[in-house]
Design a protein around this motif. Structure first.
Motif, PDB file in Angstrom:
ATOM      1  N   GLY A 141       0.911  -1.317  -0.169  1.00 41.65           N
ATOM      2  CA  GLY A 141       0.109  -0.061  -0.012  1.00 41.65           C
ATOM      3  C   GLY A 141       0.945   1.250   0.112  1.00 41.65           C
ATOM      4  N   PRO A 142       0.321   2.306  -0.260  1.00 44.60           N
ATOM      5  CA  PRO A 142       0.979   3.801  -0.272  1.00 44.60           C
ATOM      6  C   PRO A 142       1.604   3.942   1.150  1.00 44.60           C
ATOM      7  N   GLY A 143       2.877   4.201   1.204  1.00 41.75           N
ATOM      8  CA  GLY A 143       3.543   4.394   2.415  1.00 41.75           C
ATOM      9  C   GLY A 143       5.157   4.247   2.257  1.00 41.75           C
ATOM     10  N   ALA A 144       5.865   4.965   3.367  1.00 42.42           N
ATOM     11  CA  ALA A 144       7.246   4.518   3.446  1.00 42.42           C
ATOM     12  C   ALA A 144       7.448   3.770   4.673  1.00 42.42           C
ATOM     13  N   HIS A 145       8.804   3.869   4.935  1.00 38.40           N
ATOM     14  CA  HIS A 145       9.213   3.255   6.219  1.00 38.40           C
ATOM     15  C   HIS A 145       8.780   4.092   7.406  1.00 38.40           C
ATOM     16  N   SER A 146       7.743   3.985   7.901  1.00 41.07           N
ATOM     17  CA  SER A 146       7.165   5.192   8.553  1.00 41.07           C
ATOM     18  C   SER A 146       6.034   4.551   9.628  1.00 41.07           C
ATOM     19  N   TRP A 147       6.107   5.178  10.833  1.00 41.25           N
ATOM     20  CA  TRP A 147       4.849   4.987  11.733  1.00 41.25           C
ATOM     21  C   TRP A 147       3.535   4.816  11.394  1.00 41.25           C
ATOM     22  N   GLU A 148       3.482   6.249  10.239  1.00 40.52           N
ATOM     23  CA  GLU A 148       1.861   6.215   9.979  1.00 40.52           C
ATOM     24  C   GLU A 148       1.391   4.866   9.170  1.00 40.52           C
ATOM     25  N   PHE A 149       2.488   4.440   8.398  1.00 36.85           N
ATOM     26  CA  PHE A 149       2.004   3.170   7.573  1.00 36.85           C
ATOM     27  C   PHE A 149       1.960   1.985   8.666  1.00 36.85           C
ATOM     28  N   TRP A 150       2.665   1.825   9.747  1.00 37.24           N
ATOM     29  CA  TRP A 150       2.792   0.640  10.626  1.00 37.24           C
ATOM     30  C   TRP A 150       1.539   0.904  11.604  1.00 37.24           C
ATOM     31  N   ASP A 151       1.191   1.878  11.992  1.00 43.48           N
ATOM     32  CA  ASP A 151       0.028   2.222  12.862  1.00 43.48           C
ATOM     33  C   ASP A 151      -1.191   1.602  12.180  1.00 43.48           C
ATOM     34  N   HIS A 152      -1.162   2.089  10.890  1.00 41.56           N
ATOM     35  CA  HIS A 152      -2.455   1.572  10.277  1.00 41.56           C
ATOM     36  C   HIS A 152      -2.534  -0.198   9.889  1.00 41.56           C
ATOM     37  N   TRP A 153      -1.376  -0.503   9.637  1.00 41.30           N
ATOM     38  CA  TRP A 153      -1.206  -1.847   9.115  1.00 41.30           C
ATOM     39  C   TRP A 153      -1.221  -2.912  10.433  1.00 41.30           C
ATOM     40  N   ILE A 154      -0.963  -2.521  11.456  1.00 37.39           N
ATOM     41  CA  ILE A 154      -0.777  -3.585  12.685  1.00 37.39           C
ATOM     42  C   ILE A 154      -2.474  -3.766  13.109  1.00 37.39           C
ATOM     43  N   VAL A 155      -3.261  -2.850  12.938  1.00 37.73           N
ATOM     44  CA  VAL A 155      -4.638  -3.229  13.167  1.00 37.73           C
ATOM     45  C   VAL A 155      -5.029  -4.105  12.209  1.00 37.73           C
ATOM     46  N   GLU A 156      -4.812  -4.282  10.845  1.00 35.47           N
ATOM     47  CA  GLU A 156      -4.914  -5.228  10.009  1.00 35.47           C
ATOM     48  C   GLU A 156      -4.273  -6.651  10.345  1.00 35.47           C
ATOM     49  N   GLY A 157      -2.876  -6.410  10.826  1.00 37.88           N
ATOM     50  CA  GLY A 157      -2.337  -7.718  11.382  1.00 37.88           C
ATOM     51  C   GLY A 157      -2.806  -8.154  12.331  1.00 37.88           C
ATOM     52  N   LEU A 158      -3.600  -7.580  13.418  1.00 35.20           N
ATOM     53  CA  LEU A 158      -4.342  -8.147  14.551  1.00 35.20           C
ATOM     54  C   LEU A 158      -5.493  -9.107  13.861  1.00 35.20           C
ATOM     55  N   LYS A 159      -6.371  -8.512  13.127  1.00 34.17           N
ATOM     56  CA  LYS A 159      -7.295  -9.266  12.312  1.00 34.17           C
ATOM     57  C   LYS A 159      -7.103 -10.241  12.020  1.00 34.17           C
ATOM     58  N   PHE A 160      -5.823 -10.340  11.102  1.00 34.90           N
ATOM     59  CA  PHE A 160      -5.274 -11.576  10.496  1.00 34.90           C
ATOM     60  C   PHE A 160      -4.803 -12.645  11.479  1.00 34.90           C
ATOM     61  N   LEU A 161      -4.250 -12.235  12.773  1.00 39.09           N
ATOM     62  CA  LEU A 161      -3.790 -13.021  13.612  1.00 39.09           C
ATOM     63  C   LEU A 161      -4.957 -13.759  14.175  1.00 39.09           C
ATOM     64  N   MET A 162      -6.076 -12.902  14.458  1.00 44.77           N
ATOM     65  CA  MET A 162      -7.165 -13.661  15.419  1.00 44.77           C
ATOM     66  C   MET A 162      -8.410 -14.208  14.381  1.00 44.77           C
ATOM     67  N   GLU A 163      -8.144 -14.418  13.105  1.00 44.31           N
ATOM     68  CA  GLU A 163      -8.950 -15.006  12.124  1.00 44.31           C
ATOM     69  C   GLU A 163      -9.267 -16.599  12.868  1.00 44.31           C
ATOM     70  N   GLY A 164     -10.632 -16.947  12.816  1.00 46.38           N
ATOM     71  CA  GLY A 164     -10.808 -17.998  13.230  1.00 46.38           C
ATOM     72  C   GLY A 164     -11.061 -18.457  14.529  1.00 46.38           C
ATOM     73  N   ARG A 165     -10.595 -17.445  15.478  1.00 43.40           N
ATOM     74  CA  ARG A 165     -10.895 -17.674  16.957  1.00 43.40           C
ATOM     75  C   ARG A 165     -12.389 -17.574  17.407  1.00 43.40           C
ATOM     76  N   SER A 166     -12.954 -18.504  18.110  1.00 45.84           N
ATOM     77  CA  SER A 166     -14.141 -18.254  18.501  1.00 45.84           C
ATOM     78  C   SER A 166     -14.261 -17.602  19.787  1.00 45.84           C
ATOM     79  N   ASP A 167     -13.271 -17.280  20.391  1.00 41.35           N
ATOM     80  CA  ASP A 167     -13.056 -16.505  21.795  1.00 41.35           C
ATOM     81  C   ASP A 167     -13.119 -14.967  21.411  1.00 41.35           C
ATOM     82  N   VAL A 168     -13.039 -14.539  20.018  1.00 41.78           N
ATOM     83  CA  VAL A 168     -12.939 -13.059  19.874  1.00 41.78           C
ATOM     84  C   VAL A 168     -14.252 -12.358  20.028  1.00 41.78           C
ATOM     85  N   ARG A 169     -14.226 -11.537  20.729  1.00 41.63           N
ATOM     86  CA  ARG A 169     -15.468 -10.808  20.904  1.00 41.63           C
ATOM     87  C   ARG A 169     -15.860 -10.029  19.636  1.00 41.63           C
TER      88      ARG A 169
END
Length: 264
Positions: free
Chosen positions: A236-264
């Protein structure tokens, strides 16, 4: 959520070390607060790794990781890996052993976090992205999934182009010929791990203006050529920056939690 700053002694490194930890906490919902867990439960845990120029405090200083983790009742352990590439250095401390052997045992003895493979995740950025991928590929029996943001995906290229001080790089990895025997080459590790019945799921993300884009695309192509299951790659658009990482860590957490039955 509770935020803890923890100092502990590392027998592996022979000195005092630090980690910051986020834990779910049962609270009364108020303005600006999120109700979370409590009781005797052992929580799923994310080991969240920093980059080369940062330390264990950076994720809490530059992102809203505490708020993001609250949605999943996820514990987050953020250790200080200094500049060691989460590697048992050729000439220096054993950061890999500390991260993967000593730290999980210490953290589980201090905090209510799970040690089960299906509850254990790892993520990081840049140097930490490399560390996250190495954890998942080298110890697939320990980690369910990994997320790597703007990672140093191709250490061979990194060493050949000397993207860091040559002496420092040599102390960490040795030479290029030492990477595979030392089990520090992600391309070779992927070839081993893909043969397993259930390899950890992997997500890689890199900005289109990032200097590490070519290396990330190279590892993506390698994983795709291996038909690595559960692999997701995003740019996605972005450099080696916290603006980029702050956005994508949210998506990363969604990926990690995929399929968990205990996620609210």
């Amino acid at each position: 959520m509770a935020f803890l700053q923890c100092s502990f002694h590392s027998d592996v490194l022979g000195r005092a070390c630090s980690m910051n930890v986020i834990l779910p906490q049962k609270v009364t919902t108020q303005i600006g607060m999120t109700s979370s867990g409590g009781g005797n439960r052992r929580y799923p845990v994310l080991y969240l790794l920093h980059g080369l120029s940062d330390d264990h405090t950076i994720w809490s200083r530059r992102t809203s990781i505490e708020r993001y983790a609250a949605e999943y009742e996820l514990a987050v352990v953020m250790p200080d890996g200094e500049r060691g590439f989460y590697t048992d250095m050729m000439q220096g401390p054993r950061y890999w052993t500390m991260l993967t052997e000593e730290l999980p045992a210490i953290a589980a003895s201090f905090f209510p976090i799970s040690t089960r493979r299906e509850d254990t995740y790892v993520a990081g950025l840049s140097m930490g992205g490399y560390g996250a991928l190495k954890c998942a590929l080298r110890l697939p029996e320990r980690y369910a999934a990994a997320v790597a943001l703007s990672s140093v995906a191709d250490v061979r290229s990194w060493l050949e182009t000397c993207r860091m001080n040559r002496e420092e790089a040599t102390q960490i990895f040795g030479t290029v010929k030492d990477l595979i025997p030392g089990r520090n080459d992600l391309f070779a590790l992927a070839e081993e791990t893909v043969k397993l019945a259930s390899p950890p799921r992997l997500m890689m993300v890199c900005g289109t203006e990032d200097g590490l884009l070519k290396a990330n695309r190279a590892l993506r192509a390698h994983l795709e050529s291996l038909h690595y299951p559960g692999f997701r790659y995003e740019e996605g658009p972005g450099a080696h920056s916290w603006e980029f990482w702050d956005h994508w860590i949210v998506e990363g957490l969604k990926f990690l939690m995929e399929g968990r039955s205990d996620v609210r």
